[in-house]
Scaffold this active site. Structure first.
Site, PDB file in Angstrom:
ATOM      1  CE  LYS A 129      -5.634   9.393  -6.500  1.00 40.14           C
ATOM      2  NZ  LYS A 129      -4.909   9.873  -7.702  1.00 40.14           N
ATOM      3  CG  ASP A 155      -1.745   9.586  -9.152  1.00 36.87           C
ATOM      4  OD1 ASP A 155      -1.255  10.133  -8.158  1.00 36.87           O
ATOM      5  OD2 ASP A 155      -2.775   9.990  -9.710  1.00 36.87           O
ATOM      6  CG  ASP A 172       1.348  -5.142  -0.674  1.00 35.16           C
ATOM      7  OD1 ASP A 172       2.410  -5.656  -1.072  1.00 35.16           O
ATOM      8  OD2 ASP A 172       0.308  -5.800  -0.492  1.00 35.16           O
ATOM      9  CG  ASP A 228       5.577  -6.335  -4.557  1.00 36.66           C
ATOM     10  OD1 ASP A 228       6.437  -6.469  -3.661  1.00 36.66           O
ATOM     11  OD2 ASP A 228       4.554  -7.026  -4.617  1.00 36.66           O
TER      12      ASP A 228
END
Length: 355
Positions: free
Chosen positions: A191, A223, A247, A251
């Site tokens: 980021k 993003d 993390d 997922d």
């Protein structure tokens, strides 16, 4: 080979899926003439209940003295109090820190027979074969200061996102090494348009890349990466990122294969034993029902053989057995099938035995 393995079943479905993986590893040992010794210790909520801590010194020391660690899952509603001084997740963080596990590898490769199980369109999922390399011992999960305060009646909380250059360099170096044996492309996710830590991440990544001229480096904001992971996932080869971003993104990547129960992971350090676990949680709603998908944990056992014991043929034997079982139509409930944990495990064990 004579190897010792520490099993940390943990909470919820953890004991069920680790039992499945141990059964498969025992069959591998019989087929290839190895001796695998298994010991069991406590971690997570059950350790809190019995020992008052999520990871005891005795458990950590036992893990250090093993050749590899097989981990189930931790946590559950019983230990979800946000005001609790001790939480199951502290066991995971303590294990990673205590063993120096700075990188988590999560391969994502949808099985051709399960493409329809993904909520994404078939054309989006077909051909996906990526691996996420997540930094595991830095960032928000470990930075200091951290904590909560009350000042003049106002409650505040602080977490610190902190990275040193060497922490970034070692995990990025691993990503480039993996890419050398794959499609020779690394996507570094950060980021950098907002965070100073990400600007350092991008700078160090560029320095590491200079030693790997045959590998393409792509920088991508988190993003954008989260969007492209579901719109065009086949564009990725090796994805490397910091702790919290990794993390979340891993997922998200689980939807590509149709179920979190299918994905394995390996946590590695510079030396000492690696830790191998499925990416799913403790799933307390199905714990004890015998319907948990054991494949993610069984494939984690294959990674254990590959990375900790350097037994590539044996690792491939497990992976081929899983592929064969799934191709033959065997499914657990989460994939629309009817098999329970033990029945699915037995189908895989039979294929390891008879391949």
């Amino acid at each position: 080979m004579n190897a010792s393995m520490m099993v940390l079943p943990g909470d919820g479905i953890g004991p069920e899926v680790t039992d499945a993986a141990v059964n498969v590893l025992q069959q591998v040992a019989k087929r290839f003439g190895h001796t695998f010794r298994f010991s069991t210790e406590l971690i997570g909520g059950i350790s809190i209940d019995r020992r008052g801590t999520a990871l005891s010194k005795e458990t950590l020391e036992a893990c250090r003295n093993s050749d590899a660690v097989l981990l189930g899952a931790v946590g559950g509603p019983k230990w979800d109090d946000p005001n609790a001084a001790v939480r199951p997740e502290q066991g995971l963080l303590g294990l990673r820190k205590g063993l120096g596990l700075f990188a988590n590898l999560r391969p994502v490769r949808p099985h051709p027979s399960l493409i329809d199980a993904s909520p994404l369109k078939v054309d989006r999922v077909k051909g996906v074969d990526l691996i996420v390399v997540r930094e595991l011992t830095g960032g928000l999960y470990f930075g200091t200061p951290r904590g909560r305060t009350v000042t003049d009646g106002v409650r505040k909380a602080v977490d610190t996102l902190e990275y040193a250059d060497f922490e970034i360099a070692r995990v990025v170096e691993l990503a480039f090494q993996l890419a050398q044996g794959r499609k020779k492309k690394v996507t570094s996710v950060d980021k950098a348009n907002v965070l100073e830590s990400s600007r350092l991440w991008r700078l160090v990544t560029a320095e590491v890349a200079k030693a790997h001229t045959g590998v393409q480096l792509e920088n991508m904001l988190v993003d954008t990466a989260s969007m492209r992971l579901v719109t065009s996932p086949s564009q990725f080869d090796v994805v490397v990122t910091e702790n919290m971003f990794g993390d979340i993104l891993t997922d998200e990547a689980s939807v590509l294969v149709g179920s979190m129960g299918m994905l394995p992971s390996a946590s590695l350090g510079s030396d000492g034993p690696g830790v191998y676990e499925p990416i799913h949680g403790s799933a307390p709603d199905i714990a004890g029902k015998g319907i948990a998908n054991p494949v993610g944990t069984i494939l984690s056992a294959a990674l254990l053989l590959r990375y900790s014991l350097r037994l590539e043929e044996e690792a491939q034997a497990i992976e081929h057995a899983v592929d064969s079982a799934v191709s033959d139509g065997y499914r657990t409930v989460d994939l629309g099938g009817a098999l329970g944990t033990k029945a699915m495990t037995e189908e895989i064990v039979k294929r390891v035995r008879n391949d």
